[in-house]
Structure formats: C-alpha cells, structure tokens
Design a protein around this motif. Structure first.
Motif, PDB file in Angstrom:
ATOM      1  N   THR A 113       9.951  19.545 -13.246  1.00 34.89           N
ATOM      2  CA  THR A 113       9.517  18.193 -12.901  1.00 34.89           C
ATOM      3  C   THR A 113       9.849  17.235 -14.040  1.00 34.89           C
ATOM      4  O   THR A 113       9.537  17.509 -15.193  1.00 34.89           O
ATOM      5  CB  THR A 113       7.999  18.180 -12.641  1.00 34.89           C
ATOM      6  N   LEU A 114      10.474  16.131 -13.700  1.00 31.85           N
ATOM      7  CA  LEU A 114      10.906  15.142 -14.694  1.00 31.85           C
ATOM      8  C   LEU A 114      10.036  13.888 -14.572  1.00 31.85           C
ATOM      9  O   LEU A 114       9.215  13.775 -13.662  1.00 31.85           O
ATOM     10  CB  LEU A 114      12.396  14.851 -14.477  1.00 31.85           C
ATOM     11  N   PRO A 115      10.212  12.930 -15.473  1.00 28.04           N
ATOM     12  CA  PRO A 115       9.331  11.753 -15.470  1.00 28.04           C
ATOM     13  C   PRO A 115       9.465  10.884 -14.217  1.00 28.04           C
ATOM     14  O   PRO A 115      10.436  10.979 -13.470  1.00 28.04           O
ATOM     15  CB  PRO A 115       9.793  10.975 -16.705  1.00 28.04           C
ATOM     16  N   ALA A 116       8.471  10.038 -14.023  1.00 23.81           N
ATOM     17  CA  ALA A 116       8.481   9.131 -12.885  1.00 23.81           C
ATOM     18  C   ALA A 116       7.712   7.861 -13.213  1.00 23.81           C
ATOM     19  O   ALA A 116       6.881   7.850 -14.128  1.00 23.81           O
ATOM     20  CB  ALA A 116       7.862   9.806 -11.663  1.00 23.81           C
ATOM     21  N   VAL A 117       8.041   6.814 -12.456  1.00 24.96           N
ATOM     22  CA  VAL A 117       7.284   5.562 -12.511  1.00 24.96           C
ATOM     23  C   VAL A 117       6.832   5.253 -11.095  1.00 24.96           C
ATOM     24  O   VAL A 117       7.615   5.374 -10.145  1.00 24.96           O
ATOM     25  CB  VAL A 117       8.150   4.390 -13.032  1.00 24.96           C
ATOM     26  N   ILE A 118       5.568   4.896 -10.963  1.00 19.74           N
ATOM     27  CA  ILE A 118       4.992   4.672  -9.635  1.00 19.74           C
ATOM     28  C   ILE A 118       4.293   3.316  -9.635  1.00 19.74           C
ATOM     29  O   ILE A 118       3.499   3.029 -10.536  1.00 19.74           O
ATOM     30  CB  ILE A 118       3.967   5.787  -9.318  1.00 19.74           C
ATOM     31  N   ARG A 119       4.625   2.502  -8.630  1.00 20.91           N
ATOM     32  CA  ARG A 119       3.959   1.195  -8.525  1.00 20.91           C
ATOM     33  C   ARG A 119       3.184   1.108  -7.215  1.00 20.91           C
ATOM     34  O   ARG A 119       3.720   1.419  -6.153  1.00 20.91           O
ATOM     35  CB  ARG A 119       5.001   0.081  -8.548  1.00 20.91           C
ATOM     36  N   PHE A 120       1.957   0.677  -7.327  1.00 23.15           N
ATOM     37  CA  PHE A 120       1.127   0.480  -6.143  1.00 23.15           C
ATOM     38  C   PHE A 120       0.804  -0.996  -5.988  1.00 23.15           C
ATOM     39  O   PHE A 120       0.572  -1.703  -6.968  1.00 23.15           O
ATOM     40  CB  PHE A 120      -0.229   1.185  -6.282  1.00 23.15           C
ATOM     41  N   SER A 121       0.779  -1.411  -4.741  1.00 19.61           N
ATOM     42  CA  SER A 121       0.223  -2.717  -4.438  1.00 19.61           C
ATOM     43  C   SER A 121      -0.658  -2.499  -3.211  1.00 19.61           C
ATOM     44  O   SER A 121      -0.177  -2.031  -2.178  1.00 19.61           O
ATOM     45  CB  SER A 121       1.368  -3.695  -4.146  1.00 19.61           C
ATOM     46  N   THR A 122      -1.944  -2.758  -3.349  1.00 17.65           N
ATOM     47  CA  THR A 122      -2.884  -2.376  -2.300  1.00 17.65           C
ATOM     48  C   THR A 122      -3.693  -3.581  -1.832  1.00 17.65           C
ATOM     49  O   THR A 122      -4.295  -4.280  -2.647  1.00 17.65           O
ATOM     50  CB  THR A 122      -3.828  -1.271  -2.825  1.00 17.65           C
ATOM     51  N   ALA A 123      -3.675  -3.806  -0.527  1.00 18.56           N
ATOM     52  CA  ALA A 123      -4.429  -4.910   0.069  1.00 18.56           C
ATOM     53  C   ALA A 123      -5.722  -4.373   0.669  1.00 18.56           C
ATOM     54  O   ALA A 123      -5.707  -3.377   1.402  1.00 18.56           O
ATOM     55  CB  ALA A 123      -3.591  -5.583   1.154  1.00 18.56           C
ATOM     56  N   VAL A 124      -6.841  -5.027   0.348  1.00 20.64           N
ATOM     57  CA  VAL A 124      -8.139  -4.599   0.849  1.00 20.64           C
ATOM     58  C   VAL A 124      -8.748  -5.729   1.678  1.00 20.64           C
ATOM     59  O   VAL A 124      -8.643  -6.902   1.319  1.00 20.64           O
ATOM     60  CB  VAL A 124      -9.088  -4.254  -0.319  1.00 20.64           C
ATOM     61  N   LYS A 125      -9.340  -5.345   2.792  1.00 25.19           N
ATOM     62  CA  LYS A 125     -10.013  -6.339   3.639  1.00 25.19           C
ATOM     63  C   LYS A 125     -11.355  -5.767   4.084  1.00 25.19           C
ATOM     64  O   LYS A 125     -11.398  -4.652   4.614  1.00 25.19           O
ATOM     65  CB  LYS A 125      -9.098  -6.627   4.855  1.00 25.19           C
ATOM     66  N   GLU A 126     -12.423  -6.490   3.859  1.00 20.36           N
ATOM     67  CA  GLU A 126     -13.774  -6.057   4.248  1.00 20.36           C
ATOM     68  C   GLU A 126     -14.080  -4.640   3.791  1.00 20.36           C
ATOM     69  O   GLU A 126     -14.581  -3.803   4.550  1.00 20.36           O
ATOM     70  CB  GLU A 126     -13.957  -6.190   5.774  1.00 20.36           C
ATOM     71  N   GLY A 127     -13.717  -4.348   2.550  1.00 17.16           N
ATOM     72  CA  GLY A 127     -14.066  -3.050   1.957  1.00 17.16           C
ATOM     73  C   GLY A 127     -13.183  -1.903   2.368  1.00 17.16           C
ATOM     74  O   GLY A 127     -13.434  -0.759   1.991  1.00 17.16           O
ATOM     75  N   ARG A 128     -12.152  -2.189   3.152  1.00 17.15           N
ATOM     76  CA  ARG A 128     -11.273  -1.121   3.626  1.00 17.15           C
ATOM     77  C   ARG A 128      -9.836  -1.365   3.184  1.00 17.15           C
ATOM     78  O   ARG A 128      -9.425  -2.513   3.002  1.00 17.15           O
ATOM     79  CB  ARG A 128     -11.300  -1.056   5.168  1.00 17.15           C
ATOM     80  N   LEU A 129      -9.069  -0.238   3.100  1.00 18.50           N
ATOM     81  CA  LEU A 129      -7.635  -0.357   2.863  1.00 18.50           C
ATOM     82  C   LEU A 129      -7.014  -1.051   4.064  1.00 18.50           C
ATOM     83  O   LEU A 129      -7.195  -0.610   5.197  1.00 18.50           O
ATOM     84  CB  LEU A 129      -7.007   1.032   2.710  1.00 18.50           C
ATOM     85  N   ALA A 130      -6.284  -2.139   3.806  1.00 22.11           N
ATOM     86  CA  ALA A 130      -5.633  -2.845   4.917  1.00 22.11           C
ATOM     87  C   ALA A 130      -4.135  -2.573   4.935  1.00 22.11           C
ATOM     88  O   ALA A 130      -3.536  -2.431   6.000  1.00 22.11           O
ATOM     89  CB  ALA A 130      -5.895  -4.337   4.795  1.00 22.11           C
ATOM     90  N   ALA A 131      -3.535  -2.509   3.766  1.00 20.35           N
ATOM     91  CA  ALA A 131      -2.102  -2.205   3.696  1.00 20.35           C
ATOM     92  C   ALA A 131      -1.762  -1.735   2.284  1.00 20.35           C
ATOM     93  O   ALA A 131      -2.438  -2.115   1.320  1.00 20.35           O
ATOM     94  CB  ALA A 131      -1.263  -3.418   4.052  1.00 20.35           C
ATOM     95  N   ARG A 132      -0.713  -0.920   2.216  1.00 17.53           N
ATOM     96  CA  ARG A 132      -0.319  -0.410   0.894  1.00 17.53           C
ATOM     97  C   ARG A 132       1.190  -0.450   0.755  1.00 17.53           C
ATOM     98  O   ARG A 132       1.919  -0.113   1.681  1.00 17.53           O
ATOM     99  CB  ARG A 132      -0.816   1.026   0.725  1.00 17.53           C
ATOM    100  N   ARG A 133       1.613  -0.866  -0.426  1.00 21.20           N
ATOM    101  CA  ARG A 133       3.025  -0.734  -0.790  1.00 21.20           C
ATOM    102  C   ARG A 133       3.097   0.242  -1.959  1.00 21.20           C
ATOM    103  O   ARG A 133       2.363   0.094  -2.934  1.00 21.20           O
ATOM    104  CB  ARG A 133       3.591  -2.082  -1.245  1.00 21.20           C
ATOM    105  N   VAL A 134       3.985   1.216  -1.822  1.00 22.67           N
ATOM    106  CA  VAL A 134       4.160   2.188  -2.898  1.00 22.67           C
ATOM    107  C   VAL A 134       5.637   2.271  -3.219  1.00 22.67           C
ATOM    108  O   VAL A 134       6.470   2.381  -2.310  1.00 22.67           O
ATOM    109  CB  VAL A 134       3.660   3.597  -2.484  1.00 22.67           C
ATOM    110  N   ARG A 135       5.944   2.207  -4.502  1.00 23.33           N
ATOM    111  CA  ARG A 135       7.341   2.340  -4.912  1.00 23.33           C
ATOM    112  C   ARG A 135       7.455   3.394  -6.006  1.00 23.33           C
ATOM    113  O   ARG A 135       6.627   3.444  -6.918  1.00 23.33           O
ATOM    114  CB  ARG A 135       7.882   0.985  -5.373  1.00 23.33           C
ATOM    115  N   LEU A 136       8.482   4.204  -5.878  1.00 26.00           N
ATOM    116  CA  LEU A 136       8.638   5.356  -6.771  1.00 26.00           C
ATOM    117  C   LEU A 136      10.027   5.379  -7.381  1.00 26.00           C
ATOM    118  O   LEU A 136      11.028   5.226  -6.679  1.00 26.00           O
ATOM    119  CB  LEU A 136       8.430   6.651  -5.961  1.00 26.00           C
ATOM    120  N   LEU A 137      10.059   5.579  -8.692  1.00 24.50           N
ATOM    121  CA  LEU A 137      11.308   5.929  -9.374  1.00 24.50           C
ATOM    122  C   LEU A 137      11.126   7.335  -9.911  1.00 24.50           C
ATOM    123  O   LEU A 137      10.263   7.562 -10.754  1.00 24.50           O
ATOM    124  CB  LEU A 137      11.552   5.022 -10.586  1.00 24.50           C
TER     125      LEU A 137
END
Lengths: 733, 157
Positions: A269-293
């Motif tokens: 296993t080699l290194p990685a970079v992970i980016r999250f962008s998470t939208a929350v609405k009324e206490g719940r996960l509404a949408a997620r963007r995940v990007r991986l290198l």
C-alpha cells in the motif's frame, strides 16, 4: 478434542516446518538480484563481465533472455529486466548466482550499472499541485481513473445547512511478514519447477508462465510453509528470476530477498490523499463528494480495481442520498502498488471515520448517534446501488456504543475512548476447487493452498469438512498438492479461503452423499459416522463401512468427489458509474471497534490501554481461529495507526528499509483485546460464514484517531498518528 | 581465515570444521549444520526470529560470530524437547495455540526458555512480557502469546 487449537502447532514448535527460506538442494547455487541504484533514469549500460569473471558465477541480464526462453514471447522481456527506463529504485536489472551466499552478493555488487539519473516523481501531489483537472486522466502518469455519481449532488450542496470540507493524507505501509520472499527453482527435462513461500501457487504459475512465455503445463509451483503473507506473497516476485538463473546454470537456484530488499522492492500500500466535502441538512448527510489520489507506484495491478474498490470504503457503510466520487491512480517512481491486508481500506476508514466525527461535531451531534442514524441495515442499498445483504454492523455498533459508555465512565484526564466502523466482503477471487477422497478410515481434503498462518486452511477447512460431513476432526486430513496435482484455487487472499474452498467442500460432500446413496440404494438421506475405528455410511437403520462400498479401483484413492466455487453474487447499478470499473460485493461484513488511549500531551506518545472488537462473522466456523484473526489484525492495524510509515527521499530512495527504522508494534505496545464474534447475519461462505482475514484490521487506525481526538482534542488528519503529528495538532488548538 | 570450532550443541559435543572467522552463528546453524528451525528474519537484530541459547542465555544468532561461541553450550529449537524449560514453553504454546505462521515461534520459545532459567517460573508475569519486547510477531497480535506465558507459569510438570 484435538490436542491444540492449532493443527500445525507441533511441527512449528519443533522447528520442523520448512519455509521458503529453509529450502536447499544438492549442487544448489545462491541467487541475488542486481537492482537499480536510482528511482528514475535511463539505463546506459549494464556490464555483467566483472561478475562472470568471479569463480562459479552465472549472471543474466536482458540480453540473455532470448537464449533462455522460448522465441514465442511478445513484449514481456521488459517486465523481467528493463532495458531503457528505470521505473523505481531497486528495480531488478539483472540476476546472478554463485556457489555461496557471499559469492552471490559479491557478484551482484560487481555488475557495472551505468545510469543517467533523472528527477524522480516521488510525491504524488507534485504532479497535480492543485488537483487533477478535467484533462488529467489522459496523462500518461494517470494509471487509473474512476468516477461515479448519483442523485442531485449540486442541489443538496446548494441547500445544505452546513458543508464540511477536509483533506486527509495516509502513508505507505509494509506487510512485514517475518519471512522474506524466498524460493528454490530448478529446470530439468523441460519442466520448470519452483518451490516457494506463496499465498497462491496457482497465481504464481499464471504470473510466471505468462512472464516467461512458457506454457503453464511446463511449470510446476509447489508451496512451502509460509512465514506470513498479509497480501505481500500473493503475486510472484522472486520466482521468475530464480527460474531463469536455474535455466542458465543448469543447477537448482535459491533466491531469497534480504530483509532490506523486502522493504525496498516489495509491493504494498502506497500513500494517498483524500478530500471530502460533505453537505448536511437537518442533522443528516445530504450529499457527499469524495476525491482520491492514490499512489500507484510504477504500476497499479488491476488498473481501476484499487481505486474503484477504495471508493466504497471512502463512502463507507452509510446511507447517502447523493454523492459524487472521483479517484485517480497516479504513477510514481516507486515499486508497483500491491495488496496489504484489506488493501487500502484501513486508510480509507481512517479518513472517513475521522471526517464523520468532524461532521458530527460541526453540527453538535453525538458521533455515535450520527453513525447509528446512517449505518446500513439489511435491505438498504450501497451508494452504487447494490442491495445490502445480512449485515451485523448495526448490532456491532450498538454493542460498541454500550462498552464505550462504560469505559468513558472509568477514564481519567488525558484519556479518551473512540469508536469507529469498517466493512468488507468475502471475496471469491477467481474461484477454487477441492477434491474429497473418502477412504475407509479417513476423509482427505485435497486442495492447492498451503497454510499461511491465518489457520484458514488447516483449521478452517478442516472445521468446514467436519461440519459438512459430520465426521470428527481427527478423521479429516487437509492434503496439499503442487500445481500439477491439486485442483485449482486462486489463492489465500481476500478473506476468501474458508468462504470459497469451504463452499467447494460442502458441494463435494453433497456429491459424496449422492454416490453413497446410489450404492446403498438408499431411500433416506445418507450420513457419515465412525464405528469401531472405521468410517461408515448411515441411512435409516443401515450402517455400512465405507470399505465395503468402495469399488476395486477406489482402493487407493478412496471415493473421489470434487466441488467447486466460482460464484459471484450481487450487482451494482451501472447507471451510477460515469467512468471506470466498480465491483459488487459478495456479502457484507461489519466491524465496530472501541479503543481507550492515554496521550502524553508533552511528547505526543499514545498508549493504547484497552481495545475491543465487535466482529460480524456470519457464523463461527472455528472460534479460536476466528478470535486469533481479530487479535492479530488489531495489532497490525495499531502499527498502521501509530508508527508505520514508509519514507522516501526526494530521489525516491526508501529511507527506512529495516525493522529498526520502520517500527511495527511490539508485545508491550499491544493490549490483549476483548473480541466479540457476532453471529446471525449470514454471509457467502459455507453455512453462512464470512471471511475474516481482513475485516478486523479496517477500523483500527480510525478508532485510534477518534480516541486520540477525544483524549486531547487533537485532530490529526494524517496517518500514522506519530508523536510528532499529535504534538503539532495539539499546538493548533 | 577459517578453523574448526568445538562446542556443545543441543546437549552433545560437536566439532564444526572450517568455520570462517566472519561467519555468523545463524549461518553456521542453518547451512553448515542443517538446523533450520532457527529462523532467518532481518539479520540485523531487529526481529528476534533467530534467538538461540548460549550457556542458557538467549542471544541473537544473526549478531553473533560462530567463533565467539566456541566452547559454549548452544541450544536451538531442535534441542528444545530435552530441555525442561524449553519443553515447558513449547507445551504452553501448543496448548494455547500461541502461533500462526510460526516463523517467529522458535525465537519466542528460546527467549522465554532463557527467561525461565534466569528468573524462574514464579517471577512476575510482567518480567516475562518485558523480556519479549525484542521478539516481533506480525500474526498473533501477541494476545495468544501472553496467554501462553500465563499458562507457562502455571504449576505442573
């Protein structure tokens, strides 16, 4: 009751188990590799003469391949020895063999290698400093690209109450099996033969035959005892070179990596970079963007597989109304990416679980309750639209939550308790087969895998065979054959052995029963039992010794039946795939872990004081073996969490290729964990078992990170959570 | 330079002809004497897999020159059955199942055997566990090894 919980205890404790490292043969030569001194550059010349001049030395380089191999080969020469471009530091360039170990090392050092070094690509972020743009996937340095999307992502982000964005970085880690890669090869009468320490004799046969351009039927691979695999001994590594040296010298050749080489040219296993962008609405996960290198090293076997599979673990076992994921596998001047126990999933879980904690904190919701509100239940669908089968994660999370509450009530200042989750699946691999041989006094299970230590072959398959046939374990032997004699199996990896070969045993047992029923003209089901030292077939009130039911030609072999398991189940919703390959799961295995840590705020050092794992297993096949898998995985995960980090210089040279600089956990650093096996959520294996080799490592780094944060407030977004990183994070508070 | 080396090996007198001065005990045992139960791991003193007993004390065979142990009593895993302390360790490991791949196992047995000789069975368990910090195991997570150490300290034959 059998005398030990480990069928292989006696032979190993007596020092009589012969591993790949222990092989020798009369007239044997010792092999050694000549490797690249730089991570990137052009090979100007390779002069083997100084090695040839030493006594008894055989040396081979790219120019020798045509005379050693059949002419029908296409392109693979460059995959054996590069002739122009060097792809990574310590890439094999030539190989030598000599009558002694020291002689081989001297000969390797004598080979004159001249290279024009070029600047190496080491840091995977340097290629796309901002992040890969729309055209990046056509870059020759992008080895893999995957993209999937579902739901109204843009709308959810527009109307979100809160958006949380974070970046995580994870380090390369080594398997650190204590036995280096080692094999003994010979070539005689057109038969290429190699005995090797491997997780997959048939996989090695396929790899090596295709690399050397020889028919699989002329190559025999025999597994030895394996001194630890953890993914590192799945593909071939030393075998092709040993075989070529044996071909060139006409002598048996032993080739073993030094432990330094194990680090430098092993694939992991080699290194990685992970980016999250998470939208929350009324206490719940509404949408997620995940990007991986993901750092693919010089090549990413399976191309999309590593990145596409990883995406699942970055979305995690959580309901997600809308998401978009994008993953890149990036070429760098490092050895090829390779599997390491649950490849890259512990790193994904670390990033995701730490991020979910951050999201829960941002909206002032208890992290446990936030997970409980989103975790998959039976019948939910995965982000890629696969229906979730029986899944014990919610039960594990409940139990973990209760224990964490109890531990929290007992801790002092500087201490913290964390919970994190993970999931995995029982892989089928390329399938597998077994042959049962029912003899008058024993049942032989003939198959192609050696025991790599997990217990899955010798304890696991024996337990499955006992349960399937009704025979006591002492009547069952697990027999191994080399690739010319054993039925095919794809290897001991992917938490698949008990699942796939176990299913094959169940199928073969049904076939044995059918044959016996015919011979007995039975009208009722046939069972097996033991009577006065002999195996008997029982139907209704009839009991007949197997001895009397065998045909004359079966006297040696016993009654033979085969079983196979190639099935893959599940499918994803392809409409969610934009580009690249994503794969369905065979089943769903959940893990919830709890850790209690004490952190020294001055030094950043972490002591893990208590640890507990709640593991969804489907059904327990062998309780001690199952517990041992969980215990071992936790310790390995603690290394990934706290100390293990492959460090490359800017020139691409591994700077800590040894056990004194690359620190794995010692006995004093690992608490004896509490392990709870959760049954009742059946998986794809025999009797509803789920694979267990990999799942228990997945939540470990995440659990430690969450616990460290609770203990100190330090939010560390990089693995490992070294003392230095913790102190740095504490200064930011 | 090379010369014959005399020592006691697993309870018997032995003469090993032509041992080079710079040969490690690990290589002499494994390749000259075919005692391959002593495992070769890192060869740099980092893993403990090659631990053997010299006059009852555990040492790393990868860091010792064979000529340094001339005249001593060397015990390897192959001689462990006839040594009561080593046999006790083995029995505990076998009963508990304190091994997986088994590559580190001979080293653990030898280290614990040396500790039994040095501090006795009734010494506090922590002294045994601390004594194992130089033996790496990647498979078990040490949990079953800790159970075996507890088992080893139980009274009995």
């Amino acid at each position: 009751m059998r005398p030990s919980v480990r069928p292989d205890a006696a032979v190993k404790l007596a020092g009589k188990a012969a591993y790949g490292m222990d092989l020798d043969a009369p007239g044997m030569l010792w092999g050694a590799l000549v490797t690249a001194p730089v991570a990137r550059g052009r090979l100007r010349s390779l002069d083997l003469e100084p090695a040839h001049d030493l006594p008894g030395v055989v040396a081979i380089g790219p120019d020798d391949l045509p005379s050693l191999l059949p002419p029908s080969r296409g392109e693979p020469d460059r995959a054996i020895f590069p002739t122009e471009e060097i792809a990574y530091c310590r890439q094999p360039l030539a190989a030598v063999a000599a009558p002694t170990w020291a002689g081989a090392r001297r000969a390797a050092a004598a080979v004159r290698v001249v290279v024009d070094a070029e600047p190496a690509l080491v840091d995977l972020e340097s290629l796309f400093p901002e992040w890969p743009g729309p055209d990046a996937r056509r870059s020759p340095n992008v080895l893999a690209y995957v993209h999937a999307k579902h739901g109204d992502v843009e709308g959810a982000f527009r109307t979100a109450d809160r958006v949380v964005e974070e970046t995580y970085r994870t380090a390369g880690v080594h398997q650190v099996a204590l036995e280096p890669h080692a094999c003994l090869a010979s070539v005689e009468d057109g038969v290429w033969r190699v005995r090797t320490s491997t997780q997959s004799p048939f996989g090695v046969r396929e790899d090596v035959a295709s690399l050397l351009g020889i028919p699989e039927s002329s190559l025999v691979v025999e597994g030895t005892w394996v001194g630890g695999g953890f993914g590192g001994k799945g593909a071939s590594l030393v075998e092709p070179y040993a075989l070529l040296l044996a071909r060139a010298s006409g002598r048996p050749v032993r080739l073993a990596l030094s432990y330094r080489e194990e680090f430098e040219l092993g694939r992991t296993t080699l290194p990685a970079v992970i980016r999250f962008s998470t939208a929350v609405k009324e206490g719940r996960l509404a949408a997620r963007r995940v990007r991986l290198l993901l750092d693919g090293g010089s090549s990413l076997p399976g191309r999309d597989f590593a990145t596409g599979y990883a995406i699942n673990f970055l979305l995690g076992p959580y309901r997600t109304p809308a998401f978009e994921v994008e993953g890149y596998g990036i070429r760098t001047n490092k050895p090829p990416f390779g599997p390491h126990r649950a490849p890259f999933a512990p790193q994904c879980a670390f990033a995701l679980e730490s991020h979910l904690d951050e999201v829960a904190r941002a909206i002032e919701v208890d992290p446990w309750a936030f997970r409980a509100a989103h975790v998959w239940r039976d019948g939910d669908e995965t982000p890629l639209g696969q229906r979730v089968g029986p899944f014990g994660l919610r039960a594990a999370l409940d139990a973990a939550g209760e224990l964490a509450r109890r531990w929290r009530a007992e801790i002092g200042p500087g201490e913290g308790v964390g919970i994190a989750l993970g999931f995995w699946s029982t892989n089928t691999g390329a399938g597998g087969e077994v042959r049962l041989e029912l003899a008058p006094t024993e049942l032989r299970v003939v198959q192609g895998e050696r025991e790599i230590g997990s217990g899955s072959v010798l304890a696991g398959l024996a337990a499955v065979a006992a349960r399937a046939t009704g025979l006591p374990p002492e009547r069952i032997s697990i027999d191994y054959g080399d690739t010319s004699r054993a039925p095919f199996d794809s290897g001991v990896y992917g938490s698949r052995t008990v699942g796939a070969l176990g299913r094959a045993i169940v199928e073969a047992t049904a076939s044995v029963r059918r044959t016996l029923a015919e011979r007995l003209r039975a009208t009722e089901p046939v069972h097996l039992g033991v009577d006065g030292g002999e195996i008997v077939a029982i139907t209704g009130t009839v009991r007949r010794p197997i001895r009397e039911l065998l045909r004359p030609e079966e006297r040696e072999s016993g009654l033979v039946a085969t079983g196979q398991h190639y099935a893959r189940t599940g499918s994803i919703d392809e409409s969610r795939v934009v580009e690249g390959a994503f794969y369905p799961f065979t089943d769903f295995t959940g893990s919830a872990h709890v850790a209690q840590v004490a952190v020294d705020r001055d030094t950043g050092s972490v002591t893990v004081t208590r640890y507990a794992a709640f593991q969804d297993v489907g059904v327990v096949i062998d309780r001690e073996t199952a517990r041992a898998q969980v215990e071992g995985a936790i310790a390995m995960g603690l290394g990934t969490a706290l100390t293990e980090e492959a460090i490359w210089s800017e020139e691409g040279r591994l700077e800590n290729p040894g056990l004194l600089d690359y620190r794995i956990p010692t006995l004093g650093e690992v608490p004896v964990p509490e392990v709870t096996l959760i049954e009742g959520y059946p998986g794809a294996g025999p009797f509803g078992a789920k694979g267990l080799g990999e799942p228990p490592i997945i939540p470990v780094p995440a659990t430690i990170a969450v616990a460290v944060r609770e203990a100190t407030g330090a939010h560390v977004t990089e693995l490992p959570l070294s003392a230095e990183r913790i102190v740095r994070a504490l200064k930011l508070l | 330079m090379s010369r014959p080396i005399e020592l006691r090996l697993n309870g018997r007198p032995a003469t090993i002809p032509d041992v080079p001065d710079d040969e490690r005990l690990l290589d002499t045992l494994r390749w000259r004497l075919d005692l391959k139960g002593t495992k070769e791991g890192c060869r740099t003193g980092g893993c403990g897999a090659c631990t053997v007993l010299v006059d009852g004390r555990s040492i790393l065979a990868c860091l010792a020159l064979t000529r340094e142990v001339e005249g001593t009593a060397v015990t390897t895993i192959e001689g462990s059955a006839s040594d009561p302390d080593l046999a006790r360790v083995r029995a505990a490991f076998e009963k508990v199942g304190a091994l997986q791949c088994g590559y580190c196992t001979p080293g653990f047995v030898m280290t614990l055997g040396g500790l039994l000789k040095e501090i006795g069975r009734s010494a506090p368990i922590d002294q045994f566990l601390r004594g194992l910090d130089g033996n790496l195991c990647r498979c078990t997570g040490y949990a079953s090894i800790v159970r075996a150490v507890a088992e080893m300290r139980e009274p009995g034959p």
